[in-house]
Each structure stands twice: as structure tokens, then as C-alpha cells.
Scaffold this motif. Structure first.
Motif, PDB file in Angstrom:
ATOM      1  N   ASP A 139       0.837  -1.208   0.000  1.00 39.21           N
ATOM      2  CA  ASP A 139       0.000   0.000   0.000  1.00 39.21           C
ATOM      3  C   ASP A 139       0.872   1.258   0.000  1.00 39.21           C
ATOM      4  N   ASN A 140       2.186   1.070  -0.121  1.00 40.09           N
ATOM      5  CA  ASN A 140       3.096   2.214  -0.052  1.00 40.09           C
ATOM      6  C   ASN A 140       3.584   2.561  -1.458  1.00 40.09           C
ATOM      7  N   PRO A 141       3.034   3.652  -2.058  1.00 38.72           N
ATOM      8  CA  PRO A 141       3.254   3.926  -3.476  1.00 38.72           C
ATOM      9  C   PRO A 141       4.691   4.302  -3.847  1.00 38.72           C
TER      10      PRO A 141
ATOM     11  N   ALA B 136       1.547  10.955   3.031  1.00 39.86           N
ATOM     12  CA  ALA B 136       2.394  10.045   2.260  1.00 39.86           C
ATOM     13  C   ALA B 136       2.414   8.721   3.020  1.00 39.86           C
ATOM     14  N   PRO B 137       1.798   7.669   2.443  1.00 42.03           N
ATOM     15  CA  PRO B 137       1.653   6.427   3.198  1.00 42.03           C
ATOM     16  C   PRO B 137       2.970   5.941   3.799  1.00 42.03           C
ATOM     17  N   GLY B 138       4.088   6.144   3.074  1.00 36.98           N
ATOM     18  CA  GLY B 138       5.377   5.634   3.551  1.00 36.98           C
ATOM     19  C   GLY B 138       5.849   6.307   4.823  1.00 36.98           C
TER      20      GLY B 138
ATOM     21  N   THR C  64      -3.597   8.993  -7.224  1.00 37.39           N
ATOM     22  CA  THR C  64      -2.585  10.027  -7.471  1.00 37.39           C
ATOM     23  C   THR C  64      -1.258   9.349  -7.794  1.00 37.39           C
ATOM     24  N   VAL C  65      -0.346  10.133  -8.401  1.00 40.45           N
ATOM     25  CA  VAL C  65       0.974   9.581  -8.729  1.00 40.45           C
ATOM     26  C   VAL C  65       2.066  10.589  -8.337  1.00 40.45           C
ATOM     27  N   ALA C  66       3.152  10.079  -7.771  1.00 46.81           N
ATOM     28  CA  ALA C  66       4.296  10.914  -7.386  1.00 46.81           C
ATOM     29  C   ALA C  66       5.312  10.903  -8.528  1.00 46.81           C
TER      30      ALA C  66
HETATM   31  O1  TXA Z   1      14.713  10.912  -3.336  1.00 43.28           O
HETATM   32  C1  TXA Z   1      13.794  10.109  -3.522  1.00 43.28           C
HETATM   33  O2  TXA Z   1      12.619  10.466  -3.594  1.00 43.28           O
HETATM   34  C2  TXA Z   1      14.188   8.620  -3.667  1.00 43.28           C
HETATM   35  C3  TXA Z   1      15.009   8.469  -4.945  1.00 43.28           C
HETATM   36  C4  TXA Z   1      15.299   7.039  -5.286  1.00 43.28           C
HETATM   37  O3  TXA Z   1      14.379   9.141  -6.005  1.00 43.28           O
HETATM   38  N1  TXA Z   1      13.011   7.793  -3.676  1.00 43.28           N
HETATM   39  C5  TXA Z   1      12.285   7.542  -2.551  1.00 43.28           C
HETATM   40  O4  TXA Z   1      11.251   6.655  -2.727  1.00 43.28           O
HETATM   41  O5  TXA Z   1      12.528   8.048  -1.480  1.00 43.28           O
HETATM   42  P1  TXA Z   1      10.533   5.907  -1.506  1.00 43.28           P
HETATM   43  O6  TXA Z   1       9.656   4.924  -2.163  1.00 43.28           O
HETATM   44  O7  TXA Z   1      11.543   5.368  -0.577  1.00 43.28           O
HETATM   45  O8  TXA Z   1       9.664   6.990  -0.841  1.00 43.28           O
HETATM   46  C6  TXA Z   1       8.515   7.471  -1.530  1.00 43.28           C
HETATM   47  C7  TXA Z   1       7.590   8.166  -0.592  1.00 43.28           C
HETATM   48  C8  TXA Z   1       6.842   7.229   0.330  1.00 43.28           C
HETATM   49  O9  TXA Z   1       6.759   7.800   1.617  1.00 43.28           O
HETATM   50  C9  TXA Z   1       5.466   7.159  -0.335  1.00 43.28           C
HETATM   51  O10 TXA Z   1       4.455   6.847   0.581  1.00 43.28           O
HETATM   52  C10 TXA Z   1       5.324   8.549  -0.915  1.00 43.28           C
HETATM   53  O11 TXA Z   1       6.604   8.836  -1.383  1.00 43.28           O
HETATM   54  N2  TXA Z   1       4.394   8.596  -2.059  1.00 43.28           N
HETATM   55  C11 TXA Z   1       4.555   8.027  -3.270  1.00 43.28           C
HETATM   56  N3  TXA Z   1       3.484   8.228  -4.054  1.00 43.28           N
HETATM   57  C12 TXA Z   1       2.598   8.935  -3.318  1.00 43.28           C
HETATM   58  C13 TXA Z   1       1.280   9.450  -3.547  1.00 43.28           C
HETATM   59  N4  TXA Z   1       0.659   9.255  -4.717  1.00 43.28           N
HETATM   60  N5  TXA Z   1       0.681  10.124  -2.546  1.00 43.28           N
HETATM   61  C14 TXA Z   1       1.305  10.324  -1.358  1.00 43.28           C
HETATM   62  N6  TXA Z   1       2.551   9.857  -1.086  1.00 43.28           N
HETATM   63  C15 TXA Z   1       3.181   9.172  -2.043  1.00 43.28           C
END
Ligand code: TXA
Ligand code: MG
Length: 356
Positions: free
Chosen positions: A66-68, A233-235, A122-124
Motif C-alpha cells: 500500500d506504499n506507493p 504520504a503512506p510511507g 494520485t501519482v508521485a
Molecule cells: O529521493 C527520492 O525520492 C528517492 C530516490 C530514489 O528518487 N526515492 C524515494 O522513494 O525516497 P521511496 O519509495 O523510498 O519513498 C517514496 C515516498 C513514500 O513515503 C510514499 O508513501 C510517498 O513517497 N508517495 C509516493 N506516491 C505517493 C502518492 N501518490 N501520494 C502520497 N505519497 C506518495
């Protein structure tokens, strides 16, 4: 699985042919996984539009589905393919901060699979500035979904050796492009609401964003003041970035009070038979009486501290400490992002040193 390891110079240019990037492109196009350097941390990349590739990413990381994931692009026209209702303010931010350590969230188009966005609508999206990341996306023609290339729950990787520790044998290829400049993940800003909102602090600060587009809000869950607030941000809700040792952050009025408080706690733990580490700034380091003292940098040089943070946490793991006491780095701009990561690494264990 045999993981191919290849080094690509971080100064690579558009014209320069490179066989390793060609191989990595082929792997991505076939739905395989390639870890690559970015200016923030190493990413674990797969084709963002291929649901199988995203599923492989979750499985290699051991990450909750569930963590996008963030979609990495190398061209603004790619953004139109995956996002809709892009506000004017987003174009202003792109002009200034892309390519670079800023991620924006938009409403997604149906072409982006649910497995990439964890089921969200949504998309990041982010356009990285690291030459190797940029060239990999451009040459492969693949939009790359990439979370940080660590096992879920471990500190993010800022060197290729960290990626090897966590991912060797689990993915097709690791590209070594040297150390990451910023060392903490990109600033995430949600562009879907009325007022743009920071969901994760990073090198691009609120002030920098407000200089370009005016008022920006900050998700109250960020610094953990409001533990009951669910982060957007779910993460951000997971413990994350945790070293193996139990960590405490010690705040105080002066360096002396912090040093005294830490030394007292170190001694207590040592008497109980534990191995204890201290995460220290350069000028205080000599004053600590712990088993392992690791210097993170000069207190005044926030970029040095952010770029060393995760490496330092992994180093404590390697040295097998049971407890870690850390100084606090609360302060201006980048300090917010550093403390956000540190507080999570410490599971919100923050201690006030008594004044001396
Ligand atoms: O610097 C960065 O952003 C690194 C490098 C590799 O680009 N990537 C990164 O990805 O930190 P990750 O997956 O470790 O962290 C992504 C964060 C997570 O907390 C996730 O929940 C949030 O972004 N996220 C992604 N898509 C989202 C969305 N549609 N809505 C809210 N939060 C989102
Ligand atoms: Mg991560």
C-alpha cells in the motif's frame, strides 16, 4: 539470481556511448530491476507502467504494497502521459527545481498501474538531476518507478555498497555511480489540493518553494508533534530508516549539557554489559566516552550532515552497537529534513538533557 554490478561515471554526458547503460535499459524494458544512483539516495528501478515490475520491486524490498512508488522521468512531456490536472504552480516549480530533489504529486492517468501507486488515484513524479539516473531514463525510454534501494525498514542507501548489502542476489543489476550528494530523499509536495503541501521535507525547503509559488503548507504529521495525525504520504507512517541498535536523540541548552547527559547514559548501559555508540558532531566527539563514536560532520555544515546520515546509521549496525545516543540537529532549513529522518530512526525517543 546473479546480480550484475557495473560502475558508470557520474559525469557521463548525453553523447557518450555506454554499454552498461545499454544493458540496464534492456533489463528495464524486459520488466527487470536495476538499482541506480540519484542525487538523493540510490533508487531500485523498474518500468513504472509494467505492473509486474512494480510487484517485483515490492517483493525485493519487502515493502508493504500500500506504499506507493515515485515515478522518475527525464522529460516534461512524460509528465503529461501519466498525470492530469497539473496546476500552473507545478510548472513554476518544475522550471526552478527540476531536474533535482523534488517530487510532486498529481492526479494520475489510467495508464499508471495501481501496483505502482499502491492503489491511490494520485501519482508521485520526480525528474532526477544525477547524470546516471537521468541518462538511464532517457536512453531506456522507460519511466522508472523507484523507491529507495534499501530493504524496507533499513536506512536508505547512499553508496553502491549499501545497495549490495540489501539487494545483491535479489535484483538484476546494480549501477555504481559513487556517493549520493544530498543523502536524504527528495522533498515531496502534494499538488492536488488547494494549497500545495509538503508531505516529506528534503533539501528543497518550504522557504525555497514559497519563494516561487507563495504559500505552501506542511503536513502536520511530519515532525511527529502530532502522533495521532495520519501522514498523507503512506510511507511516512512506517518506522523506517531504523538502525539495528536502539537509538535516542539528546537535546539540550548547550553542548556541555548534552555531552554530560549522553556520557552518563552511556556509562549506565555499559555497566549493564551493552555496547554503546554516540553519533557526534566534530568538535564534541573527543568528549564522549563510548565504545564507538562516529563523527557525522560539522554542526554548521548541514549538507555534510545530511549526506552522511544514513551511512553513519549503517556504520553503527556494522559495528554491532546495542544502543546509539545522537546529538540533535534541529535548526534552519535542511535541519528540518535531517531531524525528520533522525527522529524516525530513533522511533521518536527524544531526551531533554538537564541544564548544567
Ligand atoms: O529521493 C527520492 O525520492 C528517492 C530516490 C530514489 O528518487 N526515492 C524515494 O522513494 O525516497 P521511496 O519509495 O523510498 O519513498 C517514496 C515516498 C513514500 O513515503 C510514499 O508513501 C510517498 O513517497 N508517495 C509516493 N506516491 C505517493 C502518492 N501518490 N501520494 C502520497 N505519497 C506518495
Ligand atoms: Mg524509502
Amino acid at each position: 539470481m546473479n546480480t550484475i554490478i557495473a560502475a558508470v561515471d557520474s559525469g557521463i554526458t548525453e553523447e557518450e556511448p555506454n554499454q552498461d547503460l545499454e544493458l540496464a535499459s534492456e533489463i528495464l524494458k524486459k520488466g527487470g530491476l536495476v538499482a541506480f544512483p540519484t542525487e538523493t539516495v540510490y533508487g531500485l528501478g523498474g518500468d513504472a507502467l509494467n505492473p509486474d515490475a512494480s510487484r517485483k520491486i515490492y517483493s525485493a524490498k519487502g515493502r508493504p504494497s500500500d506504499n506507493p512508488l515515485i515515478v522518475h522521468i527525464a522529460d516534461e512531456t512524460d509528465l503529461q502521459k501519466i498525470a492530469k490536472d497539473i496546476p500552473e504552480a507545478a510548472y513554476k516549480l518544475m522550471d526552478v527545481f527540476w531536474p533535482g530533489p523534488m517530487t510532486m504529486i498529481f492526479h494520475k492517468k489510467p495508464i499508471v498501474p495501481d501496483s505502482t501507486t499502491g492503489g491511490l488515484d494520485t501519482v508521485a513524479v520526480r525528474m532526477p538531476s544525477h547524470n546516471v539516473a537521468y541518462e538511464l531514463i532517457r536512453r531506456s525510454g522507460v519511466m522508472i518507478a523507484a523507491p529507495s534501494a534499501n530493504t524496507s525498514g533499513r536506512p536508505s542507501p547512499t553508496m553502491a555498497s549499501h545497495v549490495r548489502e540489501d539487494m545483491e542476489g535479489k535484483i538484476d543489476m546494480i549501477i555504481d555511480g559513487g556517493d549520493c550528494r544530498y543523502g536524504i530523499e527528495s522533498t515531496i509536495i502534494d499538488m492536488t489540493g488547494e494549497v500545495p503541501t509538503i508531505l516529506r521535507p528534503g533539501y528543497i525547503t518550504r522557504e525555497m518553494l514559497e519563494d516561487v509559488i507563495g504559500t505552501v503548507e506542511v503536513d502536520p504529521a511530519i515532525l511527529g508533534e502530532a502522533a495521532h495525525v495520519r501522514p498523507k504520504a503512506p510511507g511516512m507512517k512506517y518506522t523506517h530508516y531504523a538502525p539495528k541498535g536502539i537509538m535516542y536523540i539528546v537535546e539540550g541548552e548547550s553542548s556541555n549539557s548534552v555531552i554530560r547527559c549522553i556520557n552518563r547514559m552511556v556509562k549506565e548501559r555499559q555497566m549493564a554489559g551493552c555496547k554503546v555508540g554516540v553519533l557526534a558532531t566534530r568538535y564534541n566527539a573527543m568528549a564522549y566516552e563510548a565504545d564507538e563514536v562516529i563523527v557525522i560532520g560539522d554542526k554548521k555544515d548541514e549538507l555534510m550532515i545530511s549526506s552522511n546520515l544514513y551511512r553513519t546509521l549503517r556504520e553503527f549496525d556494522a559495528r554491532g552497537v546495542d544502543y546509539i545516543y545522537s546529538e540533535s540537529f534541529a535548526g534552519s532549513s535542511l535541519g528540518t529534513a535531517i531531524m525528520n529522518r533522525l527522529i524516525k530512526a530513533a522511533g521518536h525517543r527524544v531526551i531533554q538533557a538537564p541544564s548544567v
